[in-house]
Design an enzyme around this catalytic site. Structure first.
Site, short mmCIF file in Angstrom:
data_model
loop_
_atom_site.label_atom_id
_atom_site.label_comp_id
_atom_site.label_asym_id
_atom_site.label_seq_id
_atom_site.Cartn_x
_atom_site.Cartn_y
_atom_site.Cartn_z
N THR A 114 5.14 8.77 -5.33
CA THR A 114 4.69 10.06 -4.82
C THR A 114 5.87 10.85 -4.29
O THR A 114 6.00 12.05 -4.51
CB THR A 114 3.64 9.86 -3.71
OG1 THR A 114 2.57 9.05 -4.23
CG2 THR A 114 3.09 11.19 -3.24
N ILE B 114 0.85 -1.19 0.00
CA ILE B 114 0.00 0.00 0.00
C ILE B 114 0.89 1.24 0.00
O ILE B 114 1.55 1.54 1.01
CB ILE B 114 -0.94 0.03 1.22
CG1 ILE B 114 -1.72 -1.27 1.36
CG2 ILE B 114 -1.88 1.22 1.13
CD1 ILE B 114 -2.54 -1.36 2.65
N GLY C 1 10.89 4.37 6.42
CA GLY C 1 9.62 3.90 5.86
C GLY C 1 9.67 2.41 5.54
O GLY C 1 10.66 1.91 4.99
N VAL C 2 8.59 1.72 5.87
CA VAL C 2 8.59 0.27 5.68
C VAL C 2 8.71 -0.09 4.20
O VAL C 2 9.25 -1.16 3.86
CB VAL C 2 7.32 -0.34 6.31
CG1 VAL C 2 6.07 -0.01 5.49
CG2 VAL C 2 7.47 -1.84 6.49
N ASP C 3 8.26 0.78 3.30
CA ASP C 3 8.42 0.50 1.88
C ASP C 3 9.89 0.51 1.48
O ASP C 3 10.34 -0.33 0.70
CB ASP C 3 7.62 1.49 1.03
CG ASP C 3 7.92 2.95 1.34
OD1 ASP C 3 8.48 3.24 2.43
OD2 ASP C 3 7.59 3.82 0.50
N HIS D 164 -0.47 -2.20 -4.74
CA HIS D 164 -0.03 -3.31 -5.60
C HIS D 164 -0.13 -4.60 -4.81
O HIS D 164 0.06 -4.63 -3.60
CB HIS D 164 1.42 -3.09 -6.06
CG HIS D 164 1.60 -1.90 -6.95
ND1 HIS D 164 1.93 -0.65 -6.47
CD2 HIS D 164 1.48 -1.76 -8.30
CE1 HIS D 164 2.02 0.20 -7.47
NE2 HIS D 164 1.75 -0.44 -8.59
N ASN E 169 -0.89 4.37 -4.85
CA ASN E 169 -1.28 3.11 -5.47
C ASN E 169 -1.20 1.95 -4.50
O ASN E 169 -0.44 2.00 -3.51
CB ASN E 169 -0.40 2.82 -6.68
CG ASN E 169 -0.53 3.86 -7.77
OD1 ASN E 169 -1.63 4.22 -8.17
ND2 ASN E 169 0.59 4.38 -8.25
#
Length: 258
Positions: free
Chosen positions: A125, A7, A100-102, A13, A11
């Site tokens: 983003t 998340i 950030g976990v992403d 995915h 977007n």
């Protein structure tokens, strides 16, 4: 089968993971909620064994996903949380959860692809740049506005008329809107080249005699394909890199509380 969900700010995915590996990635704009076509696609899935989620899209959307997972399959979604040491990756941050976990998952994905050292660039983003040295040591990174945010902030803070902000094939433009669009692309591409070279120089200094092999340059994120052609060095486009990190977690006995 595991269901892996990424998340992002804009977007969402997802992909399935089975014994054959990670399946094709599907993406939708979430707008803070779950589109009906996504719900229909999930409803048609065979029940997963586990559902792992990386979420930077906000607590409300994360809770929505968790409720859907409970309703469809009677499972509790497992939300990834950044850890200082995990699967060979050591985070540079003094407070690891501030990474950030992403970004953390993308670094795990890079290690899983066999990258001994790498620059990981995620252009969404926001645009993030993370430096991974040898033996899984994260050195830190940089964060810039993504392409759309960069352009919008310039137009909002000046009296420049936006016009048609379409980039040109040249590294310059003869129209203001195109100049902003082209400039933002080249800014991110140039920073990727600069950081990659700095990392390579550092690795070579540490290697002593001779030069170290070049680190990997991994590009991910929705706008990754837009900057990749402007980077004048070898790279890999890996759109599913965050999901690759989730897949590594799913292949272990990892739990959020571990």
């Amino acid at each position: 089968m595991n269901l892996l969900i990424d998340i992002g700010n804009t977007n969402l995915h997802w992909a399935r993971q089975d014994a054959a590996g990670l399946g094709p990635m599907t993406g939708v704009r979430h707008g803070g909620g779950l589109p009906l076509d996504l719900l229909a696609a999930w409803e048609a899935l065979d029940p997963p064994r586990r559902v792992l989620v990386g979420n930077v899209g906000g607590a409300d959307l994360g809770e929505t996903v968790a409720r859907v997972v409970r309703a469809y399959w009677g499972l509790e979604a497992q939300f990834a949380v950044t850890r200082r040491d995990c699967l060979g990756l050591r985070v540079a941050y003094a407070q690891p959860t501030r990474l950030g976990v992403d970004r953390w998952l993308a670094l795990l994905g890079a290690l899983g692809r066999g990258a001994a050292a790498a620059l990981v660039v995620d252009v969404g983003t926001a645009a993030t740049f993370d430096v991974l040295a040898s033996a899984g040591q994260h050195l830190g990174g940089l964060i810039l506005p993504g392409l759309t945010m960069m352009r919008d902030s310039l137009f909002a803070g000046t009296r420049i008329p936006p016009g048609e902000p379409e980039p040109t094939d040249e590294p310059w433009a003869a129209d203001t809107g195109a100049a902003v669009a082209t400039g933002s692309l080249h800014a991110l591409a140039a920073l990727a080249e600069r950081l990659h070279q700095r990392l390579w120089d550092r690795l070579s200094e540490s290697a002593g005699a001779g030069s170290a092999p070049p680190p990997a340059l991994l590009i991910t994120g929705g706008d990754g394909p837009r900057i990749a052609p402007l980077i004048a060095r070898p790279l890999e486009l890996v759109p599913e890199l965050v999901l690759c990190g989730l897949a590594r977690l799913a292949s272990t006995q990892w739990r959020p509380e571990n």
